[in-house]
Design a protein around this motif. Structure first.
Motif, short mmCIF file in Angstrom:
data_model
loop_
_atom_site.label_atom_id
_atom_site.label_comp_id
_atom_site.label_asym_id
_atom_site.label_seq_id
_atom_site.Cartn_x
_atom_site.Cartn_y
_atom_site.Cartn_z
N ALA B 371 1.04 -0.89 0.10
CA ALA B 371 -0.01 0.19 0.18
C ALA B 371 0.77 1.15 -0.18
CB ALA B 371 -1.05 0.07 1.32
N ASN B 372 0.49 2.15 -0.86
CA ASN B 372 1.34 3.41 -0.91
C ASN B 372 0.43 4.52 -0.25
OD1 ASN B 372 3.85 2.82 -2.64
ND2 ASN B 372 2.27 1.96 -3.85
N VAL B 373 1.41 5.19 0.71
CA VAL B 373 0.63 6.45 1.35
C VAL B 373 2.12 7.20 1.40
CG1 VAL B 373 0.09 7.59 3.35
CG2 VAL B 373 -0.52 5.10 2.88
N PHE B 374 2.14 8.56 0.65
CA PHE B 374 3.39 9.15 0.40
C PHE B 374 3.18 10.60 0.25
CE2 PHE B 374 3.47 9.27 -4.13
CZ PHE B 374 2.47 8.23 -4.44
N HIS B 375 4.34 11.30 0.89
CA HIS B 375 4.40 12.87 0.58
C HIS B 375 4.87 13.03 -0.92
CE1 HIS B 375 4.18 12.42 5.03
NE2 HIS B 375 5.47 12.10 4.98
N ALA B 376 3.74 13.01 -1.69
CA ALA B 376 4.18 13.02 -3.16
C ALA B 376 4.64 14.50 -3.53
CB ALA B 376 2.95 12.99 -3.88
N GLY B 377 4.26 15.58 -3.03
CA GLY B 377 4.97 16.73 -3.38
C GLY B 377 6.47 16.78 -2.88
N GLU B 378 6.89 16.10 -2.09
CA GLU B 378 8.44 15.79 -2.08
C GLU B 378 9.04 14.92 -2.57
OE1 GLU B 378 8.94 18.04 2.03
OE2 GLU B 378 7.26 16.55 2.09
N GLY B 379 8.49 14.09 -3.22
CA GLY B 379 8.93 12.85 -3.67
C GLY B 379 9.47 11.62 -2.80
N ASN B 380 8.70 11.94 -1.57
CA ASN B 380 8.94 11.07 -0.32
C ASN B 380 7.88 9.87 -0.12
OD1 ASN B 380 9.24 11.68 3.30
ND2 ASN B 380 9.90 10.00 2.07
N LEU B 381 8.63 8.76 -0.62
CA LEU B 381 7.69 7.47 -0.76
C LEU B 381 7.68 6.71 0.68
CD1 LEU B 381 9.23 6.35 -4.10
CD2 LEU B 381 7.10 7.33 -3.65
N HIS B 382 6.41 6.30 0.76
CA HIS B 382 6.45 5.30 2.06
C HIS B 382 5.63 4.06 1.54
CE1 HIS B 382 7.97 8.13 5.02
NE2 HIS B 382 6.86 9.05 4.98
N PRO B 383 6.55 3.28 0.97
CA PRO B 383 5.71 1.84 0.71
C PRO B 383 5.48 1.10 1.78
CG PRO B 383 7.41 2.14 -0.62
CD PRO B 383 7.72 3.40 0.46
N ASN B 384 4.24 0.84 2.30
CA ASN B 384 3.83 0.05 3.45
C ASN B 384 3.60 -1.38 2.77
OD1 ASN B 384 3.73 2.31 4.78
ND2 ASN B 384 1.73 2.74 4.36
N ILE B 385 4.38 -2.35 3.45
CA ILE B 385 4.29 -3.67 3.32
C ILE B 385 3.49 -4.39 4.26
CG2 ILE B 385 5.30 -5.94 2.59
CD1 ILE B 385 7.68 -4.13 1.33
N SER B 386 2.34 -4.95 4.17
CA SER B 386 1.57 -5.62 5.12
C SER B 386 2.13 -7.15 5.39
CB SER B 386 0.15 -5.75 4.87
OG SER B 386 -0.38 -4.36 5.10
N TYR B 387 2.38 -7.51 6.41
CA TYR B 387 3.00 -8.99 6.45
C TYR B 387 2.67 -9.61 7.89
CZ TYR B 387 6.71 -7.20 9.42
OH TYR B 387 7.42 -6.72 10.10
N ASP B 388 3.06 -10.81 8.18
CA ASP B 388 2.78 -11.38 9.21
C ASP B 388 4.12 -11.95 9.62
OD1 ASP B 388 2.42 -13.06 11.41
OD2 ASP B 388 0.64 -14.20 10.36
N ALA B 389 4.34 -11.15 11.08
CA ALA B 389 5.60 -11.36 11.50
C ALA B 389 6.22 -12.70 12.03
CB ALA B 389 6.25 -10.50 12.58
N ARG B 390 4.94 -13.46 12.32
CA ARG B 390 5.26 -15.00 12.59
C ARG B 390 5.65 -15.86 11.52
NH1 ARG B 390 -0.77 -14.67 15.14
NH2 ARG B 390 -1.09 -13.83 12.95
N ASP B 391 5.54 -15.46 10.37
CA ASP B 391 5.87 -16.38 9.04
C ASP B 391 7.41 -15.73 8.71
OD1 ASP B 391 6.28 -17.16 6.62
OD2 ASP B 391 4.26 -16.48 5.88
N PRO B 392 8.18 -16.64 9.01
CA PRO B 392 9.82 -16.39 8.69
C PRO B 392 10.21 -15.89 7.22
CG PRO B 392 9.48 -18.41 10.03
CD PRO B 392 8.09 -17.98 9.79
N ASP B 393 9.05 -16.87 6.30
CA ASP B 393 9.45 -16.85 4.99
C ASP B 393 8.81 -15.24 4.37
OD1 ASP B 393 9.79 -17.81 2.05
OD2 ASP B 393 7.59 -17.41 2.27
N GLU B 394 7.91 -15.12 5.07
CA GLU B 394 7.36 -13.66 4.55
C GLU B 394 8.19 -12.71 5.18
OE1 GLU B 394 2.98 -11.55 3.98
OE2 GLU B 394 3.27 -12.50 5.79
N VAL B 395 8.61 -12.66 6.30
CA VAL B 395 9.64 -11.62 6.69
C VAL B 395 10.78 -11.56 5.84
CG1 VAL B 395 11.03 -11.21 8.85
CG2 VAL B 395 8.84 -11.76 9.09
N ASP B 396 11.26 -12.86 5.41
CA ASP B 396 12.41 -12.76 4.62
C ASP B 396 12.11 -11.99 3.11
OD1 ASP B 396 15.29 -13.84 4.09
OD2 ASP B 396 14.09 -15.07 2.51
N ARG B 397 11.04 -12.18 2.73
CA ARG B 397 10.58 -11.76 1.46
C ARG B 397 10.51 -10.10 1.66
NH1 ARG B 397 5.56 -13.69 0.07
NH2 ARG B 397 5.44 -15.27 1.87
#
Lengths: 415, 485
Positions: B371-397
């Protein structure tokens, strides 16, 4: 290529970065000091410079990369600011820092000296516009700090450190700056007031006007008398009056309404035409470069009145000038006399400036002869010992060879 | 993993004498609270947590730790997103500034205030509102984050587009170095700009114990605009065109479809059109006539870019509703997955569209929800990656995607961080952005301020081991760091 030892006392104009790098490397190996200049001509000799090599950036092909849709420009340090502003204007943009025109100031020189102008109250000082700097470090290596984006908090802010450091941290050759769009419209109004106090009080109140104020200044003395806009004999205003100068920018209708509203409250208000306005602000900006004795105080806006009154009570030269930048709390005092060395120190004492600084807890840029600056700073003791030691540790850390303009800013052992 | 030290008895007695029982925590249950900041990926337990009241308390703590050669980590509200307030893995003393929250001096004529570092950002604006003033930097966490933390990270928020980052609002600071030396820094002196080094130094040069801030006059009028777009690419292009047109907005924020969905399904629902692929939230402030003229100009630009709907809000209630979604966006992501990794990088504003496409492709490749929420006027990106920290494979990805996103942003001419800082999170990437001369300069600066490197060690600068671990298209191989820190 000359050895570092042979370079001492010479004036070099490298034609490309590779040659400039060789010069810095050679100087570094022999501990030969380096002073950078943007001028194609050797500057007036400064004591101590016979041990240094003066490197001019004037022969380097200046890079120019104007990213219009990013409001960013990357330009050579040796590039003339006037030329740069003219090129940016073609893209509808400008450097936000109001660096005096017509004086041959280069971008690198402006950054090294930390120059800005009366619109700094609106846009911030020059350091807020500098996004990145490429320079040669004291080993002659290319270094690139900052970036080419408008927002960046990665690592320590080396770019800002270079601003106003007089070249102490490296030989800058490329600078990236944030730009501003050209204003839709700009207008200057002049308000005459019978007393300094009234002029300053009006100025403080005008800060809340609600328009973009790009200059808010009270000027007195010779700078007024010498201005073709304010001080000519046929001026409607008597020479005893104090002038409050207000420059605004924005949409034409907004400015027109604001001027009308101000005129209703002030019958003496005068709106300047564009050429007169340009001449006025340019004249104020040039004033500091007049040869003479000059002190720049960094005060608080509310302290300006008391400071100006105190200075007026001393034996100022009849041709003195004072320019008070109300937005920033800066006060510039200048006299035409060309006192130097001990004479300048005596003049500072006669005018009670050390006491004034102490009273306000303020600081000042003292008369800036390169040979006197470190000694004078030491004598008038503006920096606590621990702070000065930190400044020097920093300079040593970033320039272990001690080759970049050492001793020009602060007294440094061995410089 | 380094072996955890224990707090030396002599140091504990010395700290206890100064701070008493209440302002020194040493029991494990209490210390556990201070293991991490808002980036929970990194954690380490401190040996002790101290709560100074004053500069003098900080001097005493620093001297005691200096004598015992124990590292010190400053901490504000713990809202940092780069691991900057995490103690070293072998332990250290943490200085929590939350009890230093006074406004020491307020001067409304000169529009400045002197405050302690534990003062909450939004609290300062509340206190000066009746004078028609506010404190401009507005990080999303401003209702809880502290000004000391803001100084450490050179924080900013949505309105940084017009008002700049924290540095532009700091006029001076008192800093205590690792050996207890007090240095007064000012914006007004004729000296090297040490203040600009300290702001954004992530607590690695000293602890800031007092801050002089600039206060800003409230604008005469404010208008918030909401543009809903049929494509994120169209929204990004609209941002570039607004900037190129010379329209000076105070904030330009962007949210993508997944964010809109999450927000509208949450308590932060703001009425964003659910069918939109992206929304832009733009704020204008200043003279009412200028604001109206700029709003009209923006509407004209938007109409050229797949605009679905356009809304203007003038009154505070309407504006607040539109902002509610943006401010609650990170919280709303909790609906998508148990954890969210809030990334931070910057690209040139003209490359926004390309950056968003590349980031999307990277996350697709790693099968991650972006999900992207960002300060577009400054080119400051905040890609938000949703994941489950209990899943080591997903954390690795997630971590692999993070590394690729960082490189992609750098390749587009960007930088590692726009507002979260380097901390522990990005120090391994520093050599991708900077060559050896600059990294060595960073290390030299740190030594100049603190030769023993006791201030918040392990942050901001890459460690020698990390330098060789990170693989990829490094601009310059960094090999001379071993002896520097």
């Amino acid at each position: 290529m000359s050895s570092g030892r042979e370079l001492a006392g010479t004036f070099q104009t490298p034609g490309n970065l590779a040659v400039m790098r060789e010069l810095v490397t050679a100087a570094s190996q022999h501990g030969t000091g380096i002073v950078a200049t943007g001028s194609p001509l050797p500057p007036p000799e400064v004591p101590g410079d016979s041990h240094r090599v003066i490197i001019s950036l004037s022969a380097l092909e200046p890079p120019f990369d104007h990213q219009v849709s990013d409001l960013i420009v990357t330009a050579g340090a040796g590039q003339s600011v006037d030329t740069l502003q003219d090129r940016l204007r073609m893209g509808g943009q400008r450097l936000a820092a109001e660096i005096p025109r017509g004086l041959g100031v280069t971008l690198g020189g402006a950054v090294a000296a930390g120059l800005d102008g009366f619109n700094a109250g609106l846009f911030g000082p020059l350091r807020d516009q500098v996004l990145g700097i490429s320079y040669l470090d004291s080993l002659g290596r290319h270094a690139h700090c900052g970036g080419k984006v408008v927002k960046n908090v990665t690592g320590y802010d080396l770019s800002r450190l270079h601003v106003g450091a007089h070249g102490r941290f490296g030989l800058m050759y490329e600078i990236t700056l944030k730009l501003r769009p050209l204003p839709d419209h700009e207008v200057t109004v002049v308000l005459a007031r019978p007393t300094l106090s009234l002029a300053l009080k009006t100025g403080l109140a005008l800060r809340s006007l609600g328009t973009k104020i790009s200059g808010l200044v009270v000027a007195t003395g010779a700078v007024v008398a010498g201005s073709t806009v304010l001080g000519t004999d046929d001026s409607d205003h008597g020479p005893k009056e104090k002038f409050l100068l207000l420059r605004m920018e924005g949409h034409p209708q907004t400015l027109q309404r604001t001027c009308e509203a101000l005129a209703k409250r002030d019958a003496n208000l005068e709106v300047l035409d564009t050429p007169s306005s340009d001449r006025l602000w340019s004249g104020l900006g040039h004033w500091p470069w007049q040869e003479g004795f000059r002190v720049d105080f960094q005060l608080r806006p509310s302290q300006l009145e008391q400071a100006m009154a105190a200075l007026s009570g001393t034996k100022l030269d009849t041709k003195h000038s004072m320019i008070a930048d109300i937005a920033r709390g800066r006060l510039q005092l200048s006299e035409p006399s060309r006192v130097r060395g001990e004479g300048a120190d005596q003049r500072l004492i006669e005018l009670g400036i050390p006491d004034l600084l102490h009273h306000f807890g303020a600081t000042a840029s003292l008369p800036n002869d390169p040979e006197d600056r470190p000694r004078r700073r030491d004598r008038f003791g503006q920096l606590p010992v621990a702070h000065r030691a930190l400044q020097n540790r920093l300079a040593e850390a970033l320039d272990p060879s001690g080759i970049f303009a050492a001793g020009r800013r602060f007294e440094e052992a061995g410089a | 993993m380094s072996k955890r030290r224990s707090l030396p008895g002599k140091l504990e007695r010395r700290l206890r004498r100064r701070l008493g029982q209440q302002r020194l925590l040493t029991d494990v249950e209490s210390l556990a609270v201070y293991e991490c900041d808002a980036l929970t990926h990194f954690s380490a337990m401190p040996l002790a947590v101290t709560f100074p009241h004053s500069t003098e308390d900080c001097v005493a703590i620093m001297r005691a730790c200096f004598d015992a050669q124990i590292p010190v980590t400053p901490r504000g509200a713990g809202t940092g997103l780069s691991g900057g307030a995490v103690p070293p893995s072998d332990g250290g003393v943490l200085i929590d500034t939350s009890m230093m929250r006074s406004i020491l001096e307020l001067n409304t004529v000169d529009r400045r205030a002197r405050v302690q570092p534990g003062l909450v950002n939004a609290r300062l604006s509340e206190c000066v509102a009746e004078n028609g003033l506010f404190y401009a930097p507005d990080p999303s966490s401003q209702s809880v984050c502290t000004l000391g933390g803001n100084v450490a990270e050179n924080a900013s928020g949505p309105h940084g587009l017009k008002y700049g980052s924290t540095r532009q609002h700091i006029l001076g600071a008192t800093i205590v170095l690792e050996d207890g030396e007090i240095i007064e820094l000012s914006d007004e002196g004729d000296e090297y700009d040490l203040l600009s080094l300290v702001v954004g130094s992530e607590g690695t040069l000293g602890i800031v114990t007092e801050i002089e801030v600039r206060l800003t006059q409230k604008p005469a009028s404010v208008m918030t605009l909401l543009g809903a777009f049929g494509s994120l690419a169209g929204a990004c292009q609209a941002v570039s065109d607004v900037i190129a047109a010379g329209i000076e907005a105070s904030a330009i924020e962007a949210m993508d479809h997944l964010t809109i969905e999450a927000v509208e399904s949450s308590v932060h629902a703001a009425g964003y059109p659910r069918h939109a692929d992206a929304v832009l939230l733009i704020e204008l402030d200043g003279n009412p006539r200028d604001v109206s003229a700029d709003a009209k100009a923006i509407a004209e630009v938007f109409e050229q870019h797949d605009l679905l709907s356009f809304e203007r809000a003038n009154d505070p209630e309407q504006r607040s509703r539109l902002w509610q979604g943006r401010k609650g966006a990170f919280g709303a992501m909790g609906r998508v997955a148990p954890n969210v990794y809030v990334m931070d990088a910057v690209v040139p504003r003209s490359r926004l569209q390309q950056a968003i496409l590349e980031i999307g492709a990277i996350c697709t490749r790693y099968d991650l929800r972006l999900a992207n929420v960002f300060h577009a006027g400054e080119g400051n990106l905040h890609p938000n990656i949703s994941y489950d920290a209990r899943d080591p494979d997903e954390v690795d990805r997630v971590l692999k995607a993070n590394a690729e996103i960082v490189r992609a942003c750098l390749d587009l001419g960007g930088t590692l961080s726009g507002e979260h800082g380097v901390g522990l999170e990005k120090k391994e990437f520093m050599h991708l952005q900077f060559g050896a001369p600059v990294l060595e300069s960073f290390a030299s600066i740190r030594r100049a301020f603190g030769p023993r490197s006791l201030m918040n060690p392990g942050k901001l600068l890459p460690t020698p081991r990390a330098c060789t671990e990170v693989k990829g298209p490094a601009k310059q191989v960094f090999t001379t760091f071993e002896d520097l820190v």
